[in-house]
Design an enzyme around this catalytic site. Structure first.
Site, mmCIF file in Angstrom:
data_model
loop_
_atom_site.group_PDB
_atom_site.id
_atom_site.type_symbol
_atom_site.label_atom_id
_atom_site.label_comp_id
_atom_site.label_asym_id
_atom_site.label_seq_id
_atom_site.Cartn_x
_atom_site.Cartn_y
_atom_site.Cartn_z
ATOM 1 N N ASP A 262 0.339 -1.165 -0.062
ATOM 2 C CA ASP A 262 -0.206 -0.230 0.011
ATOM 3 C C ASP A 262 0.732 1.518 0.268
ATOM 4 O OD1 ASP A 262 -0.489 0.409 3.387
ATOM 5 O OD2 ASP A 262 1.590 -0.043 2.035
ATOM 6 N N ASP B 28 6.999 1.592 1.798
ATOM 7 C CA ASP B 28 6.130 0.261 0.805
ATOM 8 C C ASP B 28 7.053 0.681 -0.636
ATOM 9 O OD1 ASP B 28 3.928 0.716 2.160
ATOM 10 O OD2 ASP B 28 3.184 -1.491 1.383
ATOM 11 N N ASN C 1 -2.259 3.243 3.457
ATOM 12 C CA ASN C 1 -1.857 4.084 3.927
ATOM 13 C C ASN C 1 -2.622 4.975 3.095
ATOM 14 O OD1 ASN C 1 0.091 3.364 5.151
ATOM 15 N ND2 ASN C 1 1.423 2.788 3.294
ATOM 16 N N THR D 9 2.626 -6.100 2.576
ATOM 17 C CA THR D 9 3.437 -5.137 3.106
ATOM 18 C C THR D 9 2.115 -4.045 3.525
ATOM 19 O OG1 THR D 9 4.284 -3.456 1.203
ATOM 20 C CG2 THR D 9 5.615 -5.659 2.706
ATOM 21 N N PHE E 45 -0.990 -0.694 12.090
ATOM 22 C CA PHE E 45 -1.779 -0.432 11.533
ATOM 23 C C PHE E 45 -2.180 -0.990 10.094
ATOM 24 C CE2 PHE E 45 -3.847 2.837 9.046
ATOM 25 C CZ PHE E 45 -3.842 2.530 7.670
ATOM 26 N N ASN E 46 -1.152 -2.542 9.607
ATOM 27 C CA ASN E 46 -1.575 -3.532 9.064
ATOM 28 C C ASN E 46 -3.062 -4.348 9.532
ATOM 29 O OD1 ASN E 46 -0.126 -1.953 7.156
ATOM 30 N ND2 ASN E 46 1.331 -3.664 7.141
ATOM 31 N N HIS F 27 9.950 0.236 7.682
ATOM 32 C CA HIS F 27 9.226 -1.844 8.131
ATOM 33 C C HIS F 27 8.763 -2.485 7.247
ATOM 34 C CE1 HIS F 27 6.752 0.717 11.708
ATOM 35 N NE2 HIS F 27 6.928 2.448 10.682
ATOM 36 N N ASP F 28 8.369 -1.901 6.234
ATOM 37 C CA ASP F 28 8.099 -2.485 4.502
ATOM 38 C C ASP F 28 9.339 -3.474 4.571
ATOM 39 O OD1 ASP F 28 5.355 -1.146 3.608
ATOM 40 O OD2 ASP F 28 5.461 -2.765 5.221
HETATM 41 O O1 RIB Z 1 2.688 0.331 10.460
HETATM 42 C C1 RIB Z 1 3.586 0.553 9.377
HETATM 43 C C2 RIB Z 1 2.725 -0.402 8.455
HETATM 44 O O2 RIB Z 1 1.716 0.461 7.981
HETATM 45 C C3 RIB Z 1 3.710 -0.597 7.018
HETATM 46 O O3 RIB Z 1 3.146 -1.309 6.508
HETATM 47 C C4 RIB Z 1 3.347 1.569 6.359
HETATM 48 O O4 RIB Z 1 3.700 1.108 5.549
HETATM 49 C C5 RIB Z 1 1.744 1.167 6.726
HETATM 50 O O5 RIB Z 1 1.191 0.084 5.592
HETATM 51 CA CA CA Z 2 2.368 -0.454 3.779
#
Ligand code: RIB
Ligand code: CA
Length: 319
Positions: A9, A14, A38, A129, A170-171, A244-245
């Site tokens: 996303d 990403d 996102n 991701t 979040f994801n 993160h991703d």
């Molecule tokens: O919490 C972080 C994740 O949520 C990452 O993948 C960021 O890109 C969002 O998608």
């Molecule tokens: Ca992401």
């Protein structure tokens, strides 16, 4: 080489995952699929088109064009939650990317995932991701494709950390029902969560140094990472960009980049207060069978070596 499908996303981190996957010789990037998260589905798809255009559309390891397919605009049951406070109104604020000249496949992300798995003569690693909506829908629509999945290495969740509510990452929060379908799939799942990704920082000095490279990729990636780092500093007090991703892709390239524990992880889907919590049974008190390799330690130096190496490779390739 490891064959992967990257479901994302974009999203600043990403973008880094796409760049690492497309430029590392260990990875055969079979396709990029997008999902709302996102930002809206339209914006994450547009951002993926721009990122693939920027990197020259091809997977470096194979020389093949990277297919792009657009996926879900909404989670399975929940209304969409987006994150402009972190990624901006475009989902990729901080620099202008080239006008896209990459078009989507005729088929959508779910059908691309199903088709690619069915037609592959070897098992494929799925690297989600973003919210897990596309992956869950593919498993619901064509359960037999699970036999063609080598493993799922996902960015999401956390044992001790959180970012969208005090209980959730979040994801997983955006589509908890999809996450439950994936975590309960019976497939090998590796959870690259906030416990390790919030330590996997591109610090401000590293970002400034990369901007100084002034290459075709680094001169755009630098300002984008600076925007992302500032947003994380403003929102969470994190002193840099937690990429993160890209750590999920790094785990596929070099599994030693994180250390995992095999634990039972269940997803909260009933409570609004703790919606999306990834409940890890650290002390095996539930008696439930472990189902997830949970990343709890990270080799940040190794991660940055892979990530910065990818940007340097793209700078060279795009010259
Ligand atoms: O919490 C972080 C994740 O949520 C990452 O993948 C960021 O890109 C969002 O998608
Ligand atoms: Ca992401």
């Amino acid at each position: 080489m490891k064959k992967i499908i990257l479901d994302c996303d974009p999203g600043h981190d990403d973008m880094m995952a796409i760049m690492l996957a497309a430029s590392n010789p260990e990875i055969d990037l079979l396709g990029v699929t997008t999902v709302a998260g996102n930002q809206t589905g339209a914006k994450t798809f547009e951002n993926a088109r721009k990122i693939l255009t920027l990197i020259g559309k091809k997977d470096l390891a194979t020389g093949k064009e990277i297919p792009l397919a657009r996926g879900a605009d909404v989670p399975l049951f929940k209304p969409l939650t987006v994150a402009p406070q972190i990624h901006g109104s475009s989902g990729l604020d901080g620099a202008e990317l080239p006008a896209p000249d990459v078009d989507a496949l005729e088929i959508d992300a779910v059908d691309f995932i199903i088709k690619t798995l069915n037609e592959s003569n070897e098992k494929i690693t799925l690297v989600p991701t973003g919210p897990l909506t596309n992956i869950a829908m593919a498993f619901l629509k064509a359960p037999a494709i699970k036999n063609k999945v080598k493993e799922i290495v996902l960015m999401g969740g956390a044992v001790y950390d959180s970012n969208i509510t005090p209980a959730a990452e979040f994801n997983i929060y955006v589509d908890p029902e999809a996450a439950k379908i994936v975590f309960d799939s019976g497939l090998p799942v590796t959870m690259i969560g906030l416990d390790v990704t919030n330590k996997s920082l591109m610090t401000f000095p590293v970002i400034e140094d990369m901007i100084g490279w002034n290459g075709p990729a680094s001169k755009i990636v630098g300002p984008l990472m600076k925007f992302f780092a500032q947003a994380n500093k403003d929102n969470f007090g994190i002193d840099g960009a937690p990429v993160h991703d890209a750590l999920a892709v790094a785990r596929v390239i070099d599994p030693s980049v994180v250390e995992c524990e095999f634990l039972n992880v269940d997803i909260e889907t009933a409570s609004e207060l703790t919606r999306g919590q990834t409940l890890a049974d650290l002390y095996k008190v539930t008696g439930k069978e472990p189902n997830v390799d949970v990343a709890l330690k990270v080799n940040v130096d190794r991660f940055l070596e892979l990530l910065l190496g990818a940007i340097r490779t793209l700078d060279e390739k795009l010259k």
